[in-house]
Design an enzyme around this catalytic site. Structure first.
Site, PDB file in Angstrom:
ATOM      1  N   HIS A  74      -6.913  -0.738  -3.185  1.00 49.78           N
ATOM      2  CA  HIS A  74      -5.855  -1.667  -3.591  1.00 49.78           C
ATOM      3  C   HIS A  74      -5.873  -2.974  -2.800  1.00 49.78           C
ATOM      4  O   HIS A  74      -5.280  -3.964  -3.228  1.00 49.78           O
ATOM      5  CB  HIS A  74      -4.471  -1.003  -3.508  1.00 49.78           C
ATOM      6  N   ASP A 111      -8.021   6.385  -2.158  1.00 49.77           N
ATOM      7  CA  ASP A 111      -7.911   4.941  -2.334  1.00 49.77           C
ATOM      8  C   ASP A 111      -8.875   4.254  -1.367  1.00 49.77           C
ATOM      9  O   ASP A 111      -8.497   3.863  -0.255  1.00 49.77           O
ATOM     10  CB  ASP A 111      -6.463   4.523  -2.073  1.00 49.77           C
ATOM     11  N   SER A 187      -3.141  -1.510   5.456  1.00 47.12           N
ATOM     12  CA  SER A 187      -3.992  -0.737   4.550  1.00 47.12           C
ATOM     13  C   SER A 187      -5.464  -1.003   4.824  1.00 47.12           C
ATOM     14  O   SER A 187      -5.894  -2.151   4.957  1.00 47.12           O
ATOM     15  CB  SER A 187      -3.699  -1.111   3.101  1.00 47.12           C
TER      16      SER A 187
END
Length: 277
Positions: A74, A111, A187
């Site tokens: 992402h 992810d 992230s």
């Protein structure tokens, strides 16, 4: 601002049994303070800022010779022509262009994205130590470019906590939960053993109540390196992107863990806070 995906930890420990790996803990409590500090510093030198359009996140250089970087899917979803900007802070702060060579499918609960720098000049890094075992309760830290955009984030931040939960499928760790403060921008950054600096996992999400919008930065989740390492090592050795396809797992238990789709969110629990990845 950056996109940090979010997931609830609601009754997470009811999904699968927690495995006790204390007998083979890589994060030895006997490590000295000085060696601990050096391990963290060595790992921090590998942490990079990844910019894809208006979105930024973190990443970690896994192989300095080939310029291979691990981050989250992402983080790079807004990449233009499959390229992103990467800021490296050691030994000199400079920007490089990296190709997005692989992203897991949206259907994959892992992810992850793999980047490769177009040139590796000025990368002078010591070997990265990667943990192969985990101990619930061990001291950990998260390193990343959280909250502040690149103009204000001159170096990665570091937050400390403990490994509060370890979820496995069979004998294989598939999710690490920590109490480190994780905010937008973290992230793709590393979860490290606070004692040795060994890489434990890649930060993927914190938690959020989708009804109230409240986020819980001290409840966050990382993908264990033991779930990534074989595929990544094979890619680094062969430069064959097909080696990374095994990260596109369709294992139902793994998907249920990362999406929290289980009987605990059944009709009888419809009044419980609902959150999603």
């Amino acid at each position: 601002m950056t996109s940090l995906q979010q997931v609830s930890n609601q009754q997470l420990n009811h999904l699968l049994p927690i495995r006790d790996l204390s007998e083979k803990n890589d994060c030895a409590k006997t490590a000295s303070t000085s060696s601990s500090g050096m391990g963290i510093i060595k790992a921090m030198k590998r942490v990079v800022l990844v910019q894809a359009g208006s979105v930024w996140g973190s990443g970690i250089i896994m192989d300095a010779v080939k310029g291979v970087i691990l981050t989250c899917r992402h983080v790079v979803k807004s990449a233009i022509n499959s390229q992103v900007q990467v800021r490296i802070d050691f030994p000199l702060r400079h920007w490089k262009v990296a190709d997005v060579v692989f992203c897991t499918k949206m259907s994959s609960p892992l992810d992850l994205a793999v980047l490769q720098l177009q040139n590796t000049q000025y990368l002078n890094l010591t070997d990265l130590e990667i943990a192969s075992n985990y101990e619930k309760g061990q001291d950990v830290c998260v390193v990343g470019h959280a909250l502040f955009p690149r103009e204000l984030s001159m170096q990665p931040s570091i937050t400390y906590g403990v490994l509060s939960n370890l979820v496995t499928v069979g004998d294989n760790p598939i999710l690490l939960q920590s109490t480190c403060a994780v905010h937008s921008g973290a992230s793709g950054g590393p979860l490290l053993c606070a004692e040795t600096g060994k890489l434990l996992g890649i930060v993927a999400s914190n938690s959020k109540d989708t009804r109230s919008g409240a986020s819980f930065p001290h409840v966050n989740f990382s993908i264990p390196m033991t779930a990534i390492q074989t595929a990544l090592d094979n890619f680094i050795k062969t430069n064959n992107v097909q080696c990374l396809q095994m990260l596109n797992t369709s294992h139902k238990d793994i998907q249920r863990i990362w999406t929290l789709q289980d009987d605990i969110l059944s009709e009888e629990n419809h009044n419980s806070p609902q959150s999603r990845l």
